[in-house]
Write an enzyme that holds these catalytic residues in place. Sequence first.
Site, PDB file in Angstrom:
ATOM      1  CB  SER A  22     -10.716 -16.665  12.893  1.00 40.53           C
ATOM      2  OG  SER A  22     -10.994 -15.955  11.827  1.00 40.53           O
ATOM      3  CE  LYS A  71      -6.308 -12.736   3.976  1.00 38.64           C
ATOM      4  NZ  LYS A  71      -7.740 -12.352   3.511  1.00 38.64           N
ATOM      5  CG  ASP A 107      -9.998 -14.551   1.742  1.00 39.35           C
ATOM      6  OD1 ASP A 107     -10.647 -15.268   2.722  1.00 39.35           O
ATOM      7  OD2 ASP A 107      -9.041 -14.016   1.849  1.00 39.35           O
ATOM      8  N   GLY A 132     -11.424  -1.097  -4.001  1.00 44.21           N
ATOM      9  CA  GLY A 132     -10.168  -1.552  -3.506  1.00 44.21           C
ATOM     10  C   GLY A 132      -9.677  -2.500  -4.566  1.00 44.21           C
ATOM     11  N   GLY A 134      -6.768  -4.670  -3.072  1.00 47.41           N
ATOM     12  CA  GLY A 134      -5.932  -5.653  -2.257  1.00 47.41           C
ATOM     13  C   GLY A 134      -6.148  -6.971  -2.519  1.00 47.41           C
ATOM     14  N   GLY A 135      -5.763  -7.572  -1.483  1.00 47.64           N
ATOM     15  CA  GLY A 135      -5.857  -9.215  -1.421  1.00 47.64           C
ATOM     16  C   GLY A 135      -7.364  -9.675  -1.406  1.00 47.64           C
ATOM     17  CG  ASN A 156      -7.045   1.069  -5.258  1.00 48.28           C
ATOM     18  OD1 ASN A 156      -7.310   0.440  -4.296  1.00 48.28           O
ATOM     19  ND2 ASN A 156      -5.546   1.184  -5.349  1.00 48.28           N
ATOM     20  CE  LYS A 161      -2.460  -2.057  -4.912  1.00 49.74           C
ATOM     21  NZ  LYS A 161      -2.467  -2.080  -3.322  1.00 49.74           N
TER      22      LYS A 161
END
Length: 284
Positions: A22, A71, A107, A132, A134-135, A156, A161
């Site tokens: 980045s 995050k 995102d 997945g 997650g975030g 997942n 989750k």
Amino acid sequence: MKLEAETEKTGLVGHPVAHSKSPVMMNEAFSQEGLPWIYLAFDVDSEELGQAVAGLKSLGFRGWNVTLPHKVAVMEHLDEIEESAQEIGAVNTVIQQDGRLIGTNTDGAGYLESLVRETGFDVKGRRVVILGAGGAARAVSYTLARAGAEQIRIVNRTEKKAQDLAEHLRRWTRADGISPGEASIAIREADLLVQTTSVGMHPHLEGCPVDPASLHGDLLVSDLIYRPRQTRLLREAKARGAQVHSGLGMLLYQGALAFERWTGRRAPVKRMGEVLKQSLEESG
């Protein structure tokens, strides 16, 4: 880059951050637009996140990006969370405005922009499997659900989750959370497979998050990993006639959207993409 007392400051907060591209991409964007701005990377431990946020605010940073593992945790240190970030449950971009810290998430929008521009894929009415919970999975699944996906199935290792995320998505589409053991059947029925985990990331190049036999020619396989640009998952998918999409575009467009929020200017996306690819090639 000429640094002066009036140079505006932005950056990245995460742990670790040494691998991040980045700074290369964002500093080139500022230079391309003739802006006296700088983008720095800060490795911040979880227990020091609150102090880091307060310090960046006090030092007059115009904004910063947030990456793993902060995050979600960063949200409690901000003054305002925009609706999209609230729905996603994570912040990847902070804007300092009139002394207030505003959290947003670029995102999901960055991912969709990349997907459409690079593949022409129309999400509306399509069946999606996401690996997945997650975030990144939350951002992508929320965006795809709002864009009209007919069905989203979350895979997942911790099935609870996956089920929790699916329940949240049911406000906009049909969704369910499933175990890895059910993934192969779901993938065979899907139009789009999105891989949001770290499986296959450098240096573990031979990792593959699914049984390659479940991949098929009517599938678009999208891997958010950008190093390497061609993961084993993408290679296996391509060998079976599937269309493939790497994570480089998401990195590019989420950064471009953050640039635009901070500066109020259009991001020089083409040049940002060029320098990003060059940097990745040089690092191997």
